[in-house]
Motif scaffolding. Structure first.
Motif, PDB file in Angstrom:
ATOM      1  N   HIS A   1     -40.261 -24.122 -18.419  1.00 22.19           N
ATOM      2  CA  HIS A   1     -39.200 -23.577 -19.248  1.00 22.19           C
ATOM      3  C   HIS A   1     -38.239 -22.625 -18.562  1.00 22.19           C
ATOM      4  N   HIS A   2     -38.433 -22.266 -17.322  1.00 19.22           N
ATOM      5  CA  HIS A   2     -37.568 -21.277 -16.698  1.00 19.22           C
ATOM      6  C   HIS A   2     -36.106 -21.741 -16.685  1.00 19.22           C
ATOM      7  N   GLY A   3     -35.211 -20.773 -16.847  1.00 21.80           N
ATOM      8  CA  GLY A   3     -33.798 -21.096 -17.017  1.00 21.80           C
ATOM      9  C   GLY A   3     -33.188 -21.899 -15.890  1.00 21.80           C
ATOM     10  N   ASP A   4     -33.653 -21.670 -14.670  1.00 17.68           N
ATOM     11  CA  ASP A   4     -33.084 -22.412 -13.542  1.00 17.68           C
ATOM     12  C   ASP A   4     -33.628 -23.838 -13.444  1.00 17.68           C
ATOM     13  N   HIS A   5     -34.383 -24.270 -14.460  1.00 11.97           N
ATOM     14  CA  HIS A   5     -34.849 -25.658 -14.515  1.00 11.97           C
ATOM     15  C   HIS A   5     -34.410 -26.367 -15.804  1.00 11.97           C
ATOM     16  N   ILE A   6     -33.849 -25.612 -16.744  1.00 12.69           N
ATOM     17  CA  ILE A   6     -33.458 -26.201 -18.033  1.00 12.69           C
ATOM     18  C   ILE A   6     -32.023 -25.872 -18.427  1.00 12.69           C
ATOM     19  N   GLU A   7     -31.309 -25.158 -17.573  1.00 10.69           N
ATOM     20  CA  GLU A   7     -29.976 -24.667 -17.928  1.00 10.69           C
ATOM     21  C   GLU A   7     -29.047 -25.769 -18.432  1.00 10.69           C
ATOM     22  N   ALA A   8     -29.100 -26.936 -17.810  1.00  8.88           N
ATOM     23  CA  ALA A   8     -28.160 -28.014 -18.136  1.00  8.88           C
ATOM     24  C   ALA A   8     -28.721 -29.034 -19.126  1.00  8.88           C
ATOM     25  N   ASN A   9     -29.863 -28.757 -19.727  1.00  8.15           N
ATOM     26  CA  ASN A   9     -30.477 -29.724 -20.644  1.00  8.15           C
ATOM     27  C   ASN A   9     -29.509 -30.214 -21.715  1.00  8.15           C
ATOM     28  N   LEU A  10     -28.944 -29.295 -22.475  1.00  7.38           N
ATOM     29  CA  LEU A  10     -28.138 -29.687 -23.627  1.00  7.38           C
ATOM     30  C   LEU A  10     -26.830 -30.346 -23.194  1.00  7.38           C
TER      31      LEU A  10
ATOM     32  N   ARG B   1     -39.735 -23.668 -25.924  1.00  7.79           N
ATOM     33  CA  ARG B   1     -38.905 -22.935 -24.959  1.00  7.79           C
ATOM     34  C   ARG B   1     -38.036 -23.872 -24.123  1.00  7.79           C
ATOM     35  N   ILE B   2     -38.031 -25.149 -24.480  1.00  7.70           N
ATOM     36  CA  ILE B   2     -37.253 -26.138 -23.716  1.00  7.70           C
ATOM     37  C   ILE B   2     -36.156 -26.704 -24.612  1.00  7.70           C
ATOM     38  N   PRO B   3     -34.893 -26.387 -24.344  1.00  8.37           N
ATOM     39  CA  PRO B   3     -33.792 -26.840 -25.196  1.00  8.37           C
ATOM     40  C   PRO B   3     -33.693 -28.365 -25.247  1.00  8.37           C
ATOM     41  N   GLY B   4     -33.527 -28.888 -26.443  1.00 10.29           N
ATOM     42  CA  GLY B   4     -33.257 -30.306 -26.626  1.00 10.29           C
ATOM     43  C   GLY B   4     -34.438 -31.221 -26.440  1.00 10.29           C
ATOM     44  N   ILE B   5     -35.632 -30.683 -26.373  1.00 10.52           N
ATOM     45  CA  ILE B   5     -36.795 -31.519 -26.068  1.00 10.52           C
ATOM     46  C   ILE B   5     -37.023 -32.559 -27.174  1.00 10.52           C
ATOM     47  N   ASP B   6     -37.328 -33.777 -26.757  1.00 14.82           N
ATOM     48  CA  ASP B   6     -37.593 -34.881 -27.685  1.00 14.82           C
ATOM     49  C   ASP B   6     -39.055 -35.290 -27.691  1.00 14.82           C
ATOM     50  N   ASP B   7     -39.640 -35.439 -26.505  1.00 12.21           N
ATOM     51  CA  ASP B   7     -41.015 -35.914 -26.361  1.00 12.21           C
ATOM     52  C   ASP B   7     -41.800 -34.919 -25.527  1.00 12.21           C
ATOM     53  N   THR B   8     -43.057 -34.688 -25.911  1.00 14.16           N
ATOM     54  CA  THR B   8     -43.887 -33.772 -25.145  1.00 14.16           C
ATOM     55  C   THR B   8     -45.029 -34.512 -24.458  1.00 14.16           C
ATOM     56  N   VAL B   9     -45.478 -33.911 -23.350  1.00  7.38           N
ATOM     57  CA  VAL B   9     -46.548 -34.501 -22.555  1.00  7.38           C
ATOM     58  C   VAL B   9     -47.562 -33.421 -22.218  1.00  7.38           C
ATOM     59  N   GLU B  10     -48.745 -33.862 -21.821  1.00  6.75           N
ATOM     60  CA  GLU B  10     -49.809 -32.947 -21.427  1.00  6.75           C
ATOM     61  C   GLU B  10     -50.676 -33.650 -20.389  1.00  6.75           C
TER      62      GLU B  10
END
Length: 255
Positions: free
Chosen positions: A57-66, A85-94
């Protein structure tokens, strides 16, 4: 190899990456540090991305998501533990999730430590791994959200991948990592030779990636907790593996 990877710089020292299946044309973006460089890389490639694979979720990895989601109508995949904490997330994984990609699959490896829900993406058939801020070339991520023993277990998972696995990580930290590595593993000839190569690459403004699991096992002190020479240098011959790792991480924090 059925898939192709394009690596490029974002922000100050982030790596951006595109993953492309030649047979089907499917393309994924690995994290979204900055819109402009990612769009430029996509336009140069002629590929059309269908998803972003988010590692944490850190900003320098999700900044351009939306922005990228709006531009390309793609879906965003990310760790279940960080979904809020991840903008625009559609599907989650584990841990153990499998993502279809072209004619093969991407396996999800949970690697908490740097953040509580960090994941890595592994393509076993193509022998690729995207390790973001868990495993760096000659380093590992800072422990912001989980303690050293948790990161130790995460790194053990990555260290167990086949040695020929090609590794792409999240930042160009390799030269600094190499200089630190020499302070705890000064007699490692492979490390000294690798440091010389890294210094030449950076002097020419060339990236130090990709690396391989095998190269990291030979030279990265954060995977070499059992090495007798490192243990002797640290005065920790009889310590546990996790104690040695913890000491190395503490030293890097103060380097």
């Amino acid at each position: 190899m059925a898939v192709e990877t394009k690596l490029f710089m974002c922000r100050t020292d982030n790596f951006g990456a595109l993953l492309h299946d030649r047979a089907t044309g499917e393309t994924a973006i690995i994290d979204a540090p900055e819109e402009g460089p990612i769009v430029e890389a996509i336009e140069r490639s002629g590929w059309t991305p269908s998803m972003i694979l988010t590692t944490h979720h850190h900003g320098d990895h999700i900044e351009a998501n939306l922005a990228l989601k709006s531009r390309y109508k793609l879906r965003i995949v990310g760790p279940e533990a960080e979904r809020d904490r991840i903008p625009g997330i559609d599907d989650t994984v584990e841990e153990g999730s499998v993502i279809p990609f072209g004619n093969e699959t991407i396996e999800v490896i949970e690697t908490p430590g740097h953040t509580a829900g960090h994941v890595c993406y592994h393509l076993p058939e193509s022998k690729l791994a995207f390790t973001a801020d868990t495993l760096f070339a000659l380093g590992c991520g800072r422990l912001f959200e989980r303690p050293a023993p948790v990161m130790f277990e995460s790194l053990k998972k990555l260290a167990a991948l086949p040695g020929e696995t090609v590794v792409y990580c999240g930042h160009e930290y390799t030269l600094s990592n190499a200089r630190f590595a020499l302070t705890v593993d000064p007699d490692n000839a492979a490390l000294r030779a690798r440091t010389d190569r890294i210094e030449k690459l950076r002097a020419d403004n060339k990236p130090t990636l990709p690396t391989t699991i095998g190269e990291e096992l030979a030279t990265n002190p954060f995977l070499r907790w059992a090495d007798p020479a490192i243990r002797k240098h640290l005065g920790m011959e009889n310590a546990s593996d996790v104690e040695v790792f913890t000491e190395i991480r503490k030293r890097k924090d103060n380097f």
